[in-house]
Every structure is written in structure tokens, then in C-alpha cells.
Design a protein around this motif. Structure first.
Motif, short mmCIF file in Angstrom:
data_model
loop_
_atom_site.label_atom_id
_atom_site.label_comp_id
_atom_site.label_asym_id
_atom_site.label_seq_id
_atom_site.Cartn_x
_atom_site.Cartn_y
_atom_site.Cartn_z
N CYS A 284 42.91 2.27 -19.37
CA CYS A 284 43.07 2.92 -20.54
C CYS A 284 41.57 2.93 -21.57
O CYS A 284 40.84 1.91 -20.88
CB CYS A 284 44.02 2.45 -20.98
N THR A 285 41.23 4.03 -21.67
CA THR A 285 40.06 4.95 -22.60
C THR A 285 40.33 4.25 -24.31
O THR A 285 41.03 5.66 -24.96
CB THR A 285 38.99 5.23 -22.05
N ALA A 286 38.78 3.54 -24.96
CA ALA A 286 38.93 4.06 -26.57
C ALA A 286 37.52 4.70 -26.23
O ALA A 286 36.65 3.63 -25.92
CB ALA A 286 39.36 2.36 -26.94
N LYS A 287 37.09 5.35 -27.42
CA LYS A 287 36.32 5.95 -27.30
C LYS A 287 35.69 5.88 -28.81
O LYS A 287 36.88 6.46 -29.80
CB LYS A 287 35.91 7.37 -26.96
N ASN A 288 34.53 5.66 -29.71
CA ASN A 288 34.36 5.95 -31.09
C ASN A 288 35.46 5.07 -32.07
O ASN A 288 35.09 5.71 -33.15
CB ASN A 288 33.94 7.20 -30.81
N THR A 289 36.62 3.99 -31.43
CA THR A 289 37.39 3.29 -32.03
C THR A 289 36.14 2.19 -33.04
O THR A 289 35.21 1.36 -32.67
CB THR A 289 38.36 3.83 -32.08
N ARG A 290 37.06 1.14 -33.54
CA ARG A 290 36.45 0.12 -34.54
C ARG A 290 36.51 -1.20 -33.56
O ARG A 290 35.36 -1.15 -32.67
CB ARG A 290 37.46 -0.15 -36.11
N ALA A 291 37.53 -1.16 -33.02
CA ALA A 291 37.62 -2.10 -31.75
C ALA A 291 38.58 -1.34 -30.66
O ALA A 291 39.05 -0.29 -30.88
CB ALA A 291 38.78 -3.26 -31.75
N GLY A 292 37.44 -1.28 -29.05
CA GLY A 292 38.44 -1.23 -28.65
C GLY A 292 39.65 -1.01 -28.30
O GLY A 292 40.87 -0.77 -28.21
N PHE A 293 39.94 -2.84 -28.06
CA PHE A 293 40.77 -3.32 -27.83
C PHE A 293 40.90 -5.02 -28.47
O PHE A 293 40.19 -5.38 -28.11
CB PHE A 293 41.40 -3.25 -26.36
N GLU A 294 41.66 -4.56 -29.53
CA GLU A 294 41.40 -5.25 -30.14
C GLU A 294 42.77 -6.43 -30.10
O GLU A 294 44.20 -5.90 -30.38
CB GLU A 294 41.81 -5.78 -31.61
N LEU A 295 42.83 -7.98 -29.15
CA LEU A 295 44.13 -8.56 -28.79
C LEU A 295 44.07 -9.86 -28.96
O LEU A 295 44.71 -10.74 -28.59
CB LEU A 295 44.37 -8.21 -27.28
N ARG A 296 43.42 -10.22 -30.38
CA ARG A 296 43.08 -11.40 -30.21
C ARG A 296 44.11 -11.75 -30.47
O ARG A 296 43.54 -13.86 -31.05
CB ARG A 296 42.23 -11.56 -31.24
N PHE A 297 45.01 -11.43 -31.63
CA PHE A 297 46.33 -12.52 -31.62
C PHE A 297 46.92 -12.72 -31.00
O PHE A 297 48.25 -13.81 -30.77
CB PHE A 297 46.66 -12.64 -33.29
N ASN A 298 47.21 -11.98 -28.94
CA ASN A 298 48.41 -11.80 -28.27
C ASN A 298 47.80 -13.01 -27.30
O ASN A 298 46.70 -13.72 -27.73
CB ASN A 298 48.12 -10.42 -27.85
N ASP A 299 48.85 -13.38 -26.66
CA ASP A 299 48.61 -13.93 -25.25
C ASP A 299 49.25 -13.58 -24.21
O ASP A 299 50.09 -13.04 -24.19
CB ASP A 299 50.09 -15.39 -25.92
N SER A 300 48.68 -13.68 -23.15
CA SER A 300 48.61 -13.13 -22.45
C SER A 300 48.42 -12.13 -21.22
O SER A 300 49.84 -11.70 -21.02
CB SER A 300 49.65 -13.85 -21.82
N ALA A 301 47.91 -11.08 -22.31
CA ALA A 301 47.55 -9.93 -22.42
C ALA A 301 46.53 -9.39 -21.12
O ALA A 301 46.08 -10.28 -19.92
CB ALA A 301 46.74 -9.11 -23.72
N ARG A 302 47.45 -9.01 -20.48
CA ARG A 302 46.54 -8.05 -19.25
C ARG A 302 45.60 -6.33 -19.06
O ARG A 302 46.38 -5.63 -19.04
CB ARG A 302 47.76 -8.30 -18.02
N LEU A 303 44.37 -7.02 -19.11
CA LEU A 303 43.77 -5.18 -18.75
C LEU A 303 43.15 -4.59 -17.90
O LEU A 303 42.13 -5.93 -16.86
CB LEU A 303 42.39 -5.10 -20.26
N GLU A 304 43.16 -3.83 -16.89
CA GLU A 304 42.73 -3.53 -15.52
C GLU A 304 42.13 -2.16 -15.85
O GLU A 304 42.54 -1.34 -15.56
CB GLU A 304 43.90 -4.03 -14.51
N ASN A 305 41.06 -2.09 -15.17
CA ASN A 305 40.52 -0.80 -15.28
C ASN A 305 40.21 0.15 -16.97
O ASN A 305 39.74 0.86 -16.15
CB ASN A 305 40.78 -0.33 -13.97
N CYS A 306 39.76 -0.75 -17.08
CA CYS A 306 40.26 0.17 -18.81
C CYS A 306 38.18 0.02 -19.14
O CYS A 306 37.35 -0.26 -18.71
CB CYS A 306 40.51 -1.34 -19.68
#
Length: 451
Positions: A284-306
Motif C-alpha cells: 500500500c502507498t500513501a502520497k502527500n497525505t498528513r500521515a501515511g499510516f497512522e496506527l499509533r493506537f492500534n495493537d499488532s498491525a502488520r505492514l509489508e512492502n508499503c
């Protein structure tokens, strides 16, 4: 009832449903709304551009407003396949203004389960304003969205990002009316190849109400950016009317827009609220957004090849997050904020640079985190940005705001990108391998291995 008989019964029901499923051809939004409420069908919609105002006429809008029906279409049926390849719905945002819904009313709503949606584009046009809702919300369970594209507009004010606040906070200096892209609240939602192009203040993709087993693959979020210098050059408008007073203080302690920074005009590319169990982002890709991936309150997220490109901050992660084989830049802001424990990060730092002010490459606090920073193609950034160990993100993540210190212990950091490191006084019992210099080390029991 024995197990063998039960299995035979389940198979019989499944076969019966398949046999009874109807394949239906449609060519209007009115027909789409009709079959959205039915179950067990395969709907093939003729390609083309469909105007929502042909379905929601002024009389229909007035009637819906009086009866407090604020959604455009509710997909309440289950076990459907909607083949919508080549279908574009033109959404005039003036409909939202005329309906005058309460805050957080969603527009297209999926409440049924076990549906597949393939290939739909929804494009916002016009000058109408949403009071705070999403274009598409997936609330039912086990729904699949593939190649869905949203072009989102219709917020107020647009052009400032969160400089003047984000919502109901008392510090807000300009009241916002948001319009977001795609909201997931349903368990086992899967999104493949979905895209949100935001020209609106609001999130692109976001998740609420703690759903489980949500999966994103090959999804894309894009916003726009604008310099704070351009904001300060305005001679009229909402920013000028409040004397450019911000809701967050800058590094000098003043609550005012500060020149030299870059702001995203939307909110986050991918955002979670609460603890969503077993959430995955792949390619997954985020461009020109505030945060690309904001998962700070989450638990056990997995990000691969982002990937993050040109964001105010790239990845903001919490407890037990796995972030591997991913990359981003620190062109307009830090690439990484870690505010949790037991994270595992393997992140490649792109060499993209700009003339905008950026005060750190990353910050980290928490316990027993493992972080590896790699250089893209073995190249080092020209501009040095410090890695801050034992520091928090700035307030609200705002780049203009100062950092604070926080406890970090058991950190295992491998710095392969040549960036300098600053270790705060609340850091302890950590190991740092680095090919960059140590600016300061105020920590306790910090082992530094130079490479």
C-alpha cells in the motif's frame, strides 16, 4: 444431528444459494439501489457515467431530508456480486448541502455481508459541503472491495490541512466540515487495489469501532500539499480572518502559522482508531497525505512492502506493530514515530529532500523495540536529520511544534543510513549500532557500536 449430516446440510444450502443466484443486467442508479437491498444476485451494470442527481432529484432530496434518510444508497443485501467495471457515479456535493444531514452521516453504506464490489468509481463534483461524513462506509462483515476508486472533495475550509484544528477540540480556531473517503467498521473486510484521491480535509482510508481481520492490498491514498508560506501570503479568507492563529504552538511557543513548512491538505492516508485486531497492509502507498499510516493506537498491525511519499510524517505506529520491507522519505517531515512497545521495524529511507523545515528523521519511545533503518540504493541523504531516542512526536504530530522526552528501554536500533543520533536522558538499557555520529548521549546503560 451428527457431524456428517451437518456438513451435508451446509453444502446443500451453499449449492442451493449458488443455483438460485440470479445474474442481472442493469443500466441505472435506480436499479442499482433496488438490487442493493436484495440478496443472492450477480449484478452487471453497464459501463458509463451516471449522475446521482438523475436518481436523487430535488423532490426526492426534500422528501429524504424530511424523513431523515441521509444515505444515498444502502447496500443492505448479502451474498451479492456487483460487477461495476467502467461504472462512474458522478456525485454532486450540493446534494449533501441540500440534505443537511447530521455530522458523521455516510453517503454510500454497506450493511450487508458476503458481498463483492468490483470496479466502481465515485467522483465528487460541485461546491457543496459535507458536515462530516464519508463517501463510502463498509459496516457489514466479510465484504470484498476490488478496484474501487474515490475522488473526494466537499470540505470546509480546504487548503490548510489541520493548521487551525481538526474537529471539536476547544483549541480549534476555524471550524471544520470534513469529508472523508472510505471508512471500514465491519469485520473481515478486504480491500484490493482500491484508491482514494482526496481534495478534501478528511481521511482517505480509515478504520473505527475495532473491527477484526481487516486487510488492505495494493491500495493507494493521495492528497495535495501546500507550503505554509503560501498560506501566510493570503490577504483574505478563513486563515486571514483569524490572524493565522493555529491550534498548536510552534517551536517558539507562539500559536501562529510559521513559514518554512509543508502541509498536507487532507488528513491521513491510512488511519486506525482504537485497537483493531489483526489488521494488515500489503503493498500500500500513501502520497502527500498528513500521515501515511497512522496506527499509533492500534495493537499488532502488520505492514509489508508499503510506501510513503511526501507526507508530513510517514509511519506512526504503536504496540506490537510489524513494519517490514517498507520505505518512505523525510522530504516534508519525519519518516517514523514509534510510541509503543515490542515493535519490529525494517524501513528503507529514501534520499528525497526539499527546502522545507524538517526537525528529525524519527522519534522513538517505549520498551523492547527493534528498528533497522536502511539506505535506499546505499545512498545517504545530503541533509542530516537526527534520530531522536527517548523522545515523543511533537504535539498532534505537527511539524512546527516542539518535541518532549519520554522513557525508552530495551531498544535495539541499527542505523545504516549515516544519520546522527540524539539520545535523551530518559533512555536506558539499549543497544545502538550506527554508521552515523552520536550528537549527544544522556541515557543510562546505552551500548553504542560504531560501524
Amino acid at each position: 444431528m451428527n457431524i456428517k449430516f451437518s456438513l451435508l446440510l451446509v453444502c446443500a444450502v451453499f449449492i442451493s444459494n449458488v443455483i438460485e443466484a440470479k445474474e442481472i443486467k442493469i443500466s441505472s442508479i435506480e436499479e442499482l439501489a433496488k438490487y442493493a437491498a436484495e440478496s443472492g444476485n450477480t449484478i452487471n451494470m453497464a459501463p458509463g457515467v451516471y449522475k446521482l442527481t438523475d436518481y436523487l432529484t430535488l423532490d426526492v432530496i426534500n422528501a429524504r431530508r424530511n424523513s431523515k434518510e441521509f444515505q444515498y444508497i444502502i447496500f443492505s443485501g448479502s451474498n451479492n456480486v456487483f460487477n461495476l467495471n467502467g461504472v462512474e457515479i458522478e456525485l454532486d456535493t450540493e446534494i449533501r448541502t441540500l440534505l443537511n444531514p447530521p455530522i458523521h452521516s455516510d453517503e454510500f453504506l454497506v450493511t450487508g455481508s458476503n458481498n463483492s464490489f468490483l470496479g466502481l468509481t465515485i467522483r465528487c463534483i460541485g461546491e457543496g459541503i459535507s458536515p462530516g461524513g464519508t463517501v463510502l462506509k463498509v459496516a457489514g462483515e466479510v465484504n470484498i472491495l476490488k478496484d474501487i476508486t474515490l475522488h473526494v472533495s466537499g470540505s470546509y475550509p480546504y487548503g490548510y490541512g489541520d493548521l487551525f484544528g481538526k474537529g471539536k477540540q476547544k483549541e480549534t480556531t476555524v471550524k471544520h466540515q470534513k469529508h472523508s473517503g472510505l471508512l471500514v467498521t465491519g469485520n473481515k473486510t478486504k480491500l484490493y487495489g482500491c484508491k482514494v484521491f482526496s481534495r478534501s480535509f478528511g481521511h482517505c482510508f480509515f478504520i473505527q469501532q475495532n473491527p477484526k481481520n481487516v486487510y488492505f492490498e495494493n491500495c493507494y491514498a493521495e492528497g495535495e500539499v501546500r507550503t505554509t508560506d503560501a498560506v501566510l501570503a493570503e490577504t483574505s479568507g478563513p486563515a486571514f480572518d483569524v490572524n493565522f492563529k493555529t491550534w498548536t504552538q510552534n517551536r517558539e511557543g507562539a500559536y501562529v502559522v510559521t513559514p518554512g513548512y509543508m502541509k498536507s491538505l487532507c488528513e491521513d492516508g491510512f488511519r486506525t482508531y482504537g485497537k483493531c485486531e489483526n489488521i494488515t497492509f500489503k503493498n500500500c502507498t500513501a502520497k502527500n497525505t498528513r500521515a501515511g499510516f497512522e496506527l499509533r493506537f492500534n495493537d499488532s498491525a502488520r505492514l509489508e512492502n508499503c510506501t510513503t511519499i511526501g507526507t508530513e510524517r510517514g509511519y506512526w505506529i504503536g504496540d506490537n506493530t510489524v513494519l517490514i520491507n517498507s520505505k518512505g522519505d523525510a522530504n516534508y517531515g519525519p519518516i517514523l514515530f514509534v510510541e509503543g512497545s515490542h515493535v519490529n521495524v525494517e524501513l528503507t529511507v529514501d534520499t528525497a529532500e526539499s527546502d522545507r523545515l524538517v526537525h528529525s528523521l524519527m522519534t522513538v519511545f517505549g520498551d523492547n523495540n527493534k528498528i533497522v533503518l536502511k539506505a535506499a540504493d546505499g545512498k545517504k541523504r545530503t541533509q542530516e536529520l537526527p534520530i531522536l531516542i527517548g523522545y515523543t512526536p511533537p504535539l498532534h504530530g505537527e511539524s512546527m511544534s516542539p518535541y518532549n522526552e519520554a522513557e525508552v528501554s530495551g531498544l535495539n536500533l541499527k542505523n545504516e543510513i549515516g544519520m546522527p543520533i540524539s539520545i535523551g536522558k530518559m533512555a536506558k538499557s539499549s543497544t545502538i549500532e550506527t554508521n552515523g555520529k552520536i550528537i549527544e548521549n544522556k541515557g543510562e546503560n546505552i551500548e553504542v557500536v560504531k560501524r
